[in-house]
Write a protein that holds these residues in place. Structure first.
Motif, PDB file in Angstrom:
ATOM      1  N   VAL A 108      -8.196  13.956   8.462  1.00 37.11           N
ATOM      2  CA  VAL A 108      -7.347  12.790   8.193  1.00 37.11           C
ATOM      3  C   VAL A 108      -8.082  11.746   7.353  1.00 37.11           C
ATOM      4  N   ARG A 156      -6.783  10.341   3.757  1.00 35.69           N
ATOM      5  CA  ARG A 156      -6.561   8.913   3.499  1.00 35.69           C
ATOM      6  C   ARG A 156      -7.374   8.451   2.299  1.00 35.69           C
ATOM      7  N   GLU A 157      -8.615   8.913   2.217  1.00 37.95           N
ATOM      8  CA  GLU A 157      -9.477   8.557   1.091  1.00 37.95           C
ATOM      9  C   GLU A 157      -8.898   9.105  -0.214  1.00 37.95           C
ATOM     10  N   GLN A 169      -5.946   7.155  -1.102  1.00 39.76           N
ATOM     11  CA  GLN A 169      -6.314   5.743  -1.219  1.00 39.76           C
ATOM     12  C   GLN A 169      -5.318   4.847  -0.486  1.00 39.76           C
ATOM     13  N   VAL A 170      -5.069   5.212   0.786  1.00 41.34           N
ATOM     14  CA  VAL A 170      -4.162   4.432   1.628  1.00 41.34           C
ATOM     15  C   VAL A 170      -4.874   4.044   2.919  1.00 41.34           C
ATOM     16  N   SER A 171      -4.373   3.008   3.552  1.00 38.72           N
ATOM     17  CA  SER A 171      -4.928   2.560   4.831  1.00 38.72           C
ATOM     18  C   SER A 171      -4.488   3.499   5.950  1.00 38.72           C
ATOM     19  N   ASN A 172      -5.106   3.328   7.107  1.00 39.16           N
ATOM     20  CA  ASN A 172      -4.737   4.108   8.279  1.00 39.16           C
ATOM     21  C   ASN A 172      -3.266   3.871   8.629  1.00 39.16           C
ATOM     22  N   THR A 214      -0.793   2.897   6.657  1.00 39.73           N
ATOM     23  CA  THR A 214       0.064   3.515   5.654  1.00 39.73           C
ATOM     24  C   THR A 214       0.110   5.029   5.829  1.00 39.73           C
ATOM     25  N   PHE A 215      -1.028   5.638   6.123  1.00 43.70           N
ATOM     26  CA  PHE A 215      -1.059   7.084   6.349  1.00 43.70           C
ATOM     27  C   PHE A 215      -0.093   7.462   7.466  1.00 43.70           C
ATOM     28  N   TRP A 216      -0.173   6.776   8.609  1.00 45.47           N
ATOM     29  CA  TRP A 216       0.675   7.126   9.748  1.00 45.47           C
ATOM     30  C   TRP A 216       2.132   6.784   9.480  1.00 45.47           C
TER      31      TRP A 216
END
Length: 71
Positions: A10, A14-15, A18-21, A23-25
């Protein structure tokens, strides 16, 4: 012939996106990304081809390209 699929944890996904935690969820919750699966108690992630598909869809949408219909 066996096809091998690559896997990213994960944090790596995300890296790469290039999204925050958060935003990922949110992407998972809205089914834009598949739910990560566990391969060990403390290790979950996605297949890289699933992330590639999401990125392709984002590129097509931002360029105004039509979506492909399933055959």
């Amino acid at each position: 012939m066996e096809i091998q699929r690559s896997f990213s944890r994960v944090a790596r996904v995300r890296e790469r996106l290039q999204v925050s935690n958060t935003t990922f969820w949110e992407l998972v919750k809205t089914k834009k990304l598949p739910r990560p699966f566990k391969i060990a108690p403390n290790c979950a992630g996605l297949f890289d081809d699933e992330v590639d598909k999401y990125l392709d869809e984002c590129a097509k949408a931002s360029r105004g390209e039509p979506e492909q219909q399933a055959a």
